[in-house]
Design a protein around this motif. Structure first.
Motif, mmCIF file in Angstrom:
data_model
loop_
_atom_site.group_PDB
_atom_site.id
_atom_site.type_symbol
_atom_site.label_atom_id
_atom_site.label_comp_id
_atom_site.label_asym_id
_atom_site.label_seq_id
_atom_site.Cartn_x
_atom_site.Cartn_y
_atom_site.Cartn_z
ATOM 1 N N GLU A 128 -4.036 -2.316 -8.216
ATOM 2 C CA GLU A 128 -4.476 -3.711 -7.942
ATOM 3 C C GLU A 128 -5.935 -3.758 -7.605
ATOM 4 O OE1 GLU A 128 -2.032 -5.302 -4.794
ATOM 5 O OE2 GLU A 128 -0.219 -5.224 -6.024
ATOM 6 N N ARG A 139 9.099 -8.193 -9.719
ATOM 7 C CA ARG A 139 8.213 -8.786 -11.012
ATOM 8 C C ARG A 139 8.499 -8.098 -12.077
ATOM 9 N NH1 ARG A 139 3.516 -5.834 -11.986
ATOM 10 N NH2 ARG A 139 3.134 -4.077 -10.784
ATOM 11 N N GLU A 185 -2.775 -6.282 -13.718
ATOM 12 C CA GLU A 185 -2.447 -7.325 -14.692
ATOM 13 C C GLU A 185 -2.244 -6.956 -16.221
ATOM 14 O OE1 GLU A 185 -1.157 -10.291 -13.816
ATOM 15 O OE2 GLU A 185 -1.649 -9.581 -11.617
ATOM 16 N N ASN A 186 -2.895 -5.915 -16.661
ATOM 17 C CA ASN A 186 -2.944 -5.372 -17.665
ATOM 18 C C ASN A 186 -2.132 -4.059 -18.003
ATOM 19 O OD1 ASN A 186 -5.184 -4.115 -16.925
ATOM 20 N ND2 ASN A 186 -6.487 -4.724 -18.592
ATOM 21 N N PRO A 213 2.622 -6.522 -18.669
ATOM 22 C CA PRO A 213 2.706 -7.356 -19.721
ATOM 23 C C PRO A 213 3.751 -7.284 -20.737
ATOM 24 C CG PRO A 213 0.505 -6.256 -19.230
ATOM 25 C CD PRO A 213 1.413 -5.637 -18.358
#
Length: 479
Positions: free
Chosen positions: A264, A32, A270-271, A309
């Motif tokens: 998580e 990822r 996600e940030n 990000p």
């Protein structure tokens, strides 16, 4: 969040193409994010590298030459720069600085491991006449199944990281975390569940194992004689050691997975930009060497993965990178403005490199001035070339595309070849643009002589701080 392990060689991951080692969590992180294929340590030794990571500068600039000259809060760390700009900075685990009494730059140090007694490993200072080093047998003696103080410490670090991340749930305050595990650093004592993942009979043989030979370079012979590990490893012990090392690598990967799961769960995955690295590698018997100290890929190279990000997914970067790039990366991700001092540093944000075309011209430096060496060693990597400069001794030159195992020193094997002549000259030119190795070598020896006297002389350095690996904080507290 930077997650750093200790002594993890760059090829020992599934995402690096290793056919045996199981690292599902690091593989998923690479899938990822971005995998940096040509990453290097500023020095193949813990203490100098940890200082270089903190400051974002090379060893010869910080003056933390060796394992008895640990980072003491100066020059200013990137952690301090972030903290002073309002970013909460926390370390969890091994730091290998002088002491928590120094302002290392963190808002909080959780379970920190620092050097022994605020001093470190003093035998490595004695370089003009190398002393006998009698701890080499411990590396082979410790090979096997079981828990160690290091694996116990890593589990404590992992739990502390999970708890700290849980406490950040719903928080809007910017933070930077430095989670520092010890595995797969020796002792090569591996928890049974992870050792059993690997059959010693199926282990890959070390590079050059079937045609074993003494090092063909004066300084490498010095290092091989001082760290005389190899004579304690027959083939069966070598296979067991590799199984234990791979098991410890999978154990470390398990700890990384727990930390990433906690990220998580707290809703901030996600940030959050996550970077995984190690401080240096481990030779694991390749070319007759064990642990680190040398400039071969298995020792001076490091794993490096970045995700989050602004980081390309599924990308492999061939541009040379260094652990000194972490400081610029931290400022970039947290949007802390650089000042004149930080702008003068050699590092570049890894996120910038990940989003840029391959830069074959970029060069990175590694250097060694610690135990077992009688002169300064400077390694420069760019494009396909690795140039190793030994002050007062002959150089080495490797073409890492044609010879990835570094079995042919072109400076000796093909000295009159035009490509060799050109690459040697280019390596020397690039190195001298960065530093004057001869002058730095003289300065280093002078600094180490002063340090020896500060510690009470050579005899005190020989007898005062003898250990094979740094004790955990709990062990140090009992001493």
């Amino acid at each position: 969040m930077i997650i750093i392990s200790d002594e993890h060689r760059k090829d020992a991951m599934g995402c690096a193409g290793h056919p045996i080692v199981k690292t599902p969590n690091l593989d998923a992180l690479a899938a990822r994010g971005t995998f940096f294929a040509n990453a290097y340590t500023p020095s193949p030794m813990c203490v100098p590298t940890r200082a270089a990571i903190a400051t974002g500068d090379y060893v010869h600039k910080t003056g933390n030459w060796d394992s008895a000259t640990p980072y003491n809060g100066t020059p200013r760390s990137w952690m301090r720069q972030l903290r002073d700009a309002g970013v909460e900075t926390v370390s969890i685990g091994k730091l290998h600085f002088r002491s928590s009494d120094d302002d290392n730059g963190f808002s909080q140090e959780i379970l920190p491991m620092h050097v022994v007694g605020g001093i470190g490993w003093t035998i490595g200072l004695l370089r003009e006449t190398l002393p006998d080093y009698d701890s080499a047998a411990e590396l082979a003696a410790d090979v096997g199944v079981g828990d160690s103080s290091y694996t116990d410490y890593d589990l404590d670090i992992t739990k502390a990281a999970e708890d700290w991340l849980a406490g950040k749930t719903g928080s809007d305050q910017p933070w930077a975390a430095f989670v520092s595990l010890v595995s797969p650093h020796y002792p090569l004592t591996c928890p049974k569940a992870f050792y059993d993942m690997y059959d010693p009979a199926l282990m890959d043989l070390p590079v050059g194992y079937e045609d074993r030979f003494s090092p063909d370079h004066e300084e490498l012979r010095n290092l091989a004689g001082f760290f005389d590990y190899d004579r304690y490893f027959d083939e069966q012990k070598m296979r067991e050691a590799k199984a234990a090392y791979y098991g410890l690598t999978s154990f470390m990967d398990h700890c990384v997975g727990r930390v990433l799961t906690a990220l998580e769960k707290n809703g901030q995955a996600e940030n959050t930009v996550v970077v995984y690295v190690s401080d240096h590698g481990d030779m694991m018997g390749d070319q007759g060497f064990w642990t680190k100290q040398v400039m071969y890929e298995q020792s001076a190279g490091v794993p490096m993965i970045m995700a989050g990000p602004g980081v390309p997914k599924g990308r492999r970067v061939e541009t040379a990178t260094s652990l000194v790039d972490l400081a610029a990366t931290a400022r970039d991700v947290t949007e802390v403005a650089g000042d004149d001092a930080s702008q003068a540093l050699p590092g570049v944000s890894l996120r910038q490199i990940a989003n840029s075309p391959h830069d074959k011209d970029r060069a990175v430096l590694s250097e060694y001035h610690d135990g077992g060496s009688t002169t300064g060693t400077f390694m420069l990597r760019w494009d396909r070339w690795k140039y190793v400069h030994y002050v007062g001794q002959e150089p080495q030159l490797f073409d890492l595309i044609a010879d990835p195992n570094e079995l042919y020193n072109l400076a000796r094997e093909r000295p009159n070849n035009p490509d060799t002549i050109t690459a040697l000259a280019e390596g020397a030119r690039r190195l001298n643009e960065i530093c004057d190795p001869e002058a730095l070598n003289a300065r280093c020896f002078a600094d180490q002589k002063r340090r020896i006297q500060e510690l009470g002389g050579e005899e005190a350095c020989l007898t005062g701080y003898q250990f094979n690996h740094t004790p955990t904080p709990g062990e140090q507290a009992k001493q």
